[in-house]
Design an enzyme around this catalytic site. Structure first.
Site, PDB file in Angstrom:
ATOM      1  N   HIS A 190      12.177  51.223  81.729  1.00 57.85           N
ATOM      2  CA  HIS A 190      12.558  52.763  81.142  1.00 57.85           C
ATOM      3  C   HIS A 190      11.962  52.770  79.868  1.00 57.85           C
ATOM      4  O   HIS A 190      11.573  52.123  79.182  1.00 57.85           O
ATOM      5  CB  HIS A 190      14.144  52.209  80.688  1.00 57.85           C
ATOM      6  CG  HIS A 190      15.152  52.179  81.788  1.00 57.85           C
ATOM      7  ND1 HIS A 190      16.552  51.831  81.434  1.00 57.85           N
ATOM      8  CD2 HIS A 190      15.027  52.685  83.086  1.00 57.85           C
ATOM      9  CE1 HIS A 190      17.159  51.781  82.825  1.00 57.85           C
ATOM     10  NE2 HIS A 190      16.281  52.362  83.718  1.00 57.85           N
TER      11      HIS A 190
ATOM     12  N   HIS B  58      19.399  51.476  95.216  1.00 56.28           N
ATOM     13  CA  HIS B  58      19.472  51.556  93.720  1.00 56.28           C
ATOM     14  C   HIS B  58      20.688  50.853  93.129  1.00 56.28           C
ATOM     15  O   HIS B  58      20.492  50.541  91.724  1.00 56.28           O
ATOM     16  CB  HIS B  58      19.404  53.103  93.520  1.00 56.28           C
ATOM     17  CG  HIS B  58      18.558  53.407  92.136  1.00 56.28           C
ATOM     18  ND1 HIS B  58      17.470  52.981  91.786  1.00 56.28           N
ATOM     19  CD2 HIS B  58      19.116  53.927  90.930  1.00 56.28           C
ATOM     20  CE1 HIS B  58      17.021  53.327  90.502  1.00 56.28           C
ATOM     21  NE2 HIS B  58      18.277  53.739  89.902  1.00 56.28           N
TER      22      HIS B  58
ATOM     23  N   LYS C  13       7.055  54.065  87.825  1.00 57.12           N
ATOM     24  CA  LYS C  13       7.213  55.435  87.671  1.00 57.12           C
ATOM     25  C   LYS C  13       5.971  55.785  86.393  1.00 57.12           C
ATOM     26  O   LYS C  13       5.857  55.213  85.640  1.00 57.12           O
ATOM     27  CB  LYS C  13       8.545  55.878  86.717  1.00 57.12           C
ATOM     28  CG  LYS C  13       9.507  56.311  87.953  1.00 57.12           C
ATOM     29  CD  LYS C  13      10.762  56.791  87.065  1.00 57.12           C
ATOM     30  CE  LYS C  13      11.656  57.278  88.252  1.00 57.12           C
ATOM     31  NZ  LYS C  13      12.758  57.856  87.438  1.00 57.12           N
TER      32      LYS C  13
ATOM     33  N   TYR D  36      24.425  51.271  80.313  1.00 59.61           N
ATOM     34  CA  TYR D  36      25.006  50.003  80.914  1.00 59.61           C
ATOM     35  C   TYR D  36      26.087  49.373  80.028  1.00 59.61           C
ATOM     36  O   TYR D  36      26.933  48.459  80.334  1.00 59.61           O
ATOM     37  CB  TYR D  36      23.986  48.785  81.113  1.00 59.61           C
ATOM     38  CG  TYR D  36      22.929  49.364  82.544  1.00 59.61           C
ATOM     39  CD1 TYR D  36      23.612  49.493  83.594  1.00 59.61           C
ATOM     40  CD2 TYR D  36      21.634  49.888  81.972  1.00 59.61           C
ATOM     41  CE1 TYR D  36      22.787  49.714  84.685  1.00 59.61           C
ATOM     42  CE2 TYR D  36      20.978  50.357  83.315  1.00 59.61           C
ATOM     43  CZ  TYR D  36      21.426  50.324  84.514  1.00 59.61           C
ATOM     44  OH  TYR D  36      20.644  50.789  85.579  1.00 59.61           O
TER      45      TYR D  36
ATOM     46  N   ARG E  77      12.832  49.104  91.415  1.00 56.76           N
ATOM     47  CA  ARG E  77      13.167  50.323  92.145  1.00 56.76           C
ATOM     48  C   ARG E  77      12.793  50.124  93.769  1.00 56.76           C
ATOM     49  O   ARG E  77      11.559  49.302  93.877  1.00 56.76           O
ATOM     50  CB  ARG E  77      12.520  51.421  91.755  1.00 56.76           C
ATOM     51  CG  ARG E  77      12.863  51.828  90.286  1.00 56.76           C
ATOM     52  CD  ARG E  77      11.962  53.177  89.789  1.00 56.76           C
ATOM     53  NE  ARG E  77      12.428  53.531  88.527  1.00 56.76           N
ATOM     54  CZ  ARG E  77      11.571  53.149  87.313  1.00 56.76           C
ATOM     55  NH1 ARG E  77      10.648  52.055  87.357  1.00 56.76           N
ATOM     56  NH2 ARG E  77      12.068  53.228  86.152  1.00 56.76           N
TER      57      ARG E  77
ATOM     58  N   ARG F  30      19.648  47.708  91.975  1.00 62.36           N
ATOM     59  CA  ARG F  30      19.016  47.517  90.483  1.00 62.36           C
ATOM     60  C   ARG F  30      20.143  47.755  89.374  1.00 62.36           C
ATOM     61  O   ARG F  30      19.811  47.121  88.304  1.00 62.36           O
ATOM     62  CB  ARG F  30      17.953  48.642  90.747  1.00 62.36           C
ATOM     63  CG  ARG F  30      17.240  49.093  89.090  1.00 62.36           C
ATOM     64  CD  ARG F  30      15.872  50.031  89.457  1.00 62.36           C
ATOM     65  NE  ARG F  30      15.914  50.774  88.639  1.00 62.36           N
ATOM     66  CZ  ARG F  30      14.925  50.390  87.826  1.00 62.36           C
ATOM     67  NH1 ARG F  30      14.244  49.257  87.648  1.00 62.36           N
ATOM     68  NH2 ARG F  30      14.694  51.354  86.519  1.00 62.36           N
TER      69      ARG F  30
END
Length: 354
Positions: free
Chosen positions: A326, A300, A232, A335, A206, A303
């Site tokens: 994730h 982004h 995150k 994806y 990110r 990424r």
């Protein structure tokens, strides 16, 4: 006394394994523990002091115990404030803790309808409801009442939107410093931007993770191939980094006119301060026209391209999940809906009746 008693050495002077393990754990904990900034007391014109106090304590809980990212905490705080302002106008009086605990489902629906009228998207509405529910659970845990109306509201449906990756050739040109050779900006600045974008595409970071790297976090070319990234929720993960990406970073470091201490950020702005994500966004905006790519080509999107191109080349979905950081595989699974052509090709070559 257990085998890991106070005597840390054996007769031959070597340390016991348990002593070494304990020291490593303590060292790791001291490195991982980061001071959490205190939440300032909240004053609200629309709410009584008792609910403002609980809101302050809740935000401290989110940051210190739940370890939510600052942006998520700010969003939750903003959503709750907006709800309290609405309830104050809706009820015609300041919101007290007792009145909030007696919240009814129709009050929550009225708030959601007001936000929807402001053209707020379903994702933002879902986040607002999640924030209110989090506050309600906190009040219940603290013995301040149970806000049952919040659990009675159904979350808004969210349409599944697929990421828009950049074509492989265009993605490579974005991270090529030679593409900026004709710019009027200082060469070290375009070398910096190329290195930052190379980390987004080369390691799937990110933009906040790339710009949050300290100089000590990035090995020299040939001296390592892994980055320790703080993502995150203040979660750390290891991601591989290509040697040519490290070479781009080292080229930028060698050209940078500002001091880059080991404990400081590796990416700095024109004046030597921390680099703003907006600078990288503007750089990509300038390059979009030159490369002939759509407006969806953002930092982004690099990424997204990292994940999509790995999947296209046969990458394992679980491995990609770990690389992206994730929490849930369902987030990574979006994806699989992108490269249908490759999936059909795999089907045709693998199925016995194809």
């Amino acid at each position: 006394m257990s085998g890991c008693g106070r005597f840390g050495k054996l007769a031959n002077g070597k340390r016991k394994k348990c002593d070494i393990v304990i020291r490593i754990i303590k060292s790791k904990d001291s490195l991982m523990a980061k001071p959490v900034p205190a939440v300032q007391p909240i004053e609200l014109d629309c709410a009584a002091d008792d609910i403002a106090l609980q809101m302050t304590r809740w935000l401290s809980h989110l940051r210190a115990e739940r370890r939510l990212s600052p942006k998520t905490s700010e969003a939750y705080s903003r959503d709750l404030r907006q709800c309290l302002v609405f309830l104050c106008e809706h009820w015609g009086t300041r919101v007290t803790l007792a009145r909030f605990a007696a919240l009814e489902a129709r009050d929550v629906r009225a708030f959601m309808a007001m936000r929807r009228a402001d053209e707020i998207g379903s994702r933002s509405l879902m986040r607002a409801l999640a924030g209110l529910r989090s506050f309600g659970r906190f009040l219940e845990r603290e013995g301040k009442g149970k806000v049952g109306a919040l659990s009675a509201i159904r979350a808004p449906k969210i349409g599944k939107s697929l990421p828009k990756p950049i074509q492989m050739a265009a993605a490579k040109r974005f991270v090529d410093a030679d593409e900026r050779a004709g710019e009027t900006r200082d060469p070290w600045i375009w070398a910096r931007d190329a290195a930052a974008m190379a980390l987004l595409y080369g390691s799937g970071l990110r933009i906040s993770e790339a710009l949050g790297l300290k100089r000590r976090d990035v090995p020299l070319p040939g001296a390592g191939d892994v980055l320790i990234v703080n993502g995150k929720g203040n979660k750390t993960r290891m991601v591989p980094v290509l040697q040519n990406v490290l070479a781009l970073v080292q080229d930028y470091v060698a050209m940078c006119p500002h001091p880059l201490p080991q404990e400081g950020p590796i990416f700095v702005g024109a004046q030597g301060g921390p680099l703003s994500p907006r600078i990288i966004q503007l750089t990509m905006e300038r390059l979009r026209g030159a490369l002939g790519v759509p407006d969806s080509a953002t930092p982004h999107a690099l990424r997204h391209s990292f994940a999509t191109h790995l999947l296209t080349r046969g990458g394992d979905l679980r491995a990609i999940q770990e690389l992206l950081g994730h929490a849930s595989l369902s987030t990574t699974q979006i994806y699989t809906g992108i490269d249908t052509e490759r999936l059909l090709e795999v089907y045709k070559t693998a199925h016995p009746r194809a």
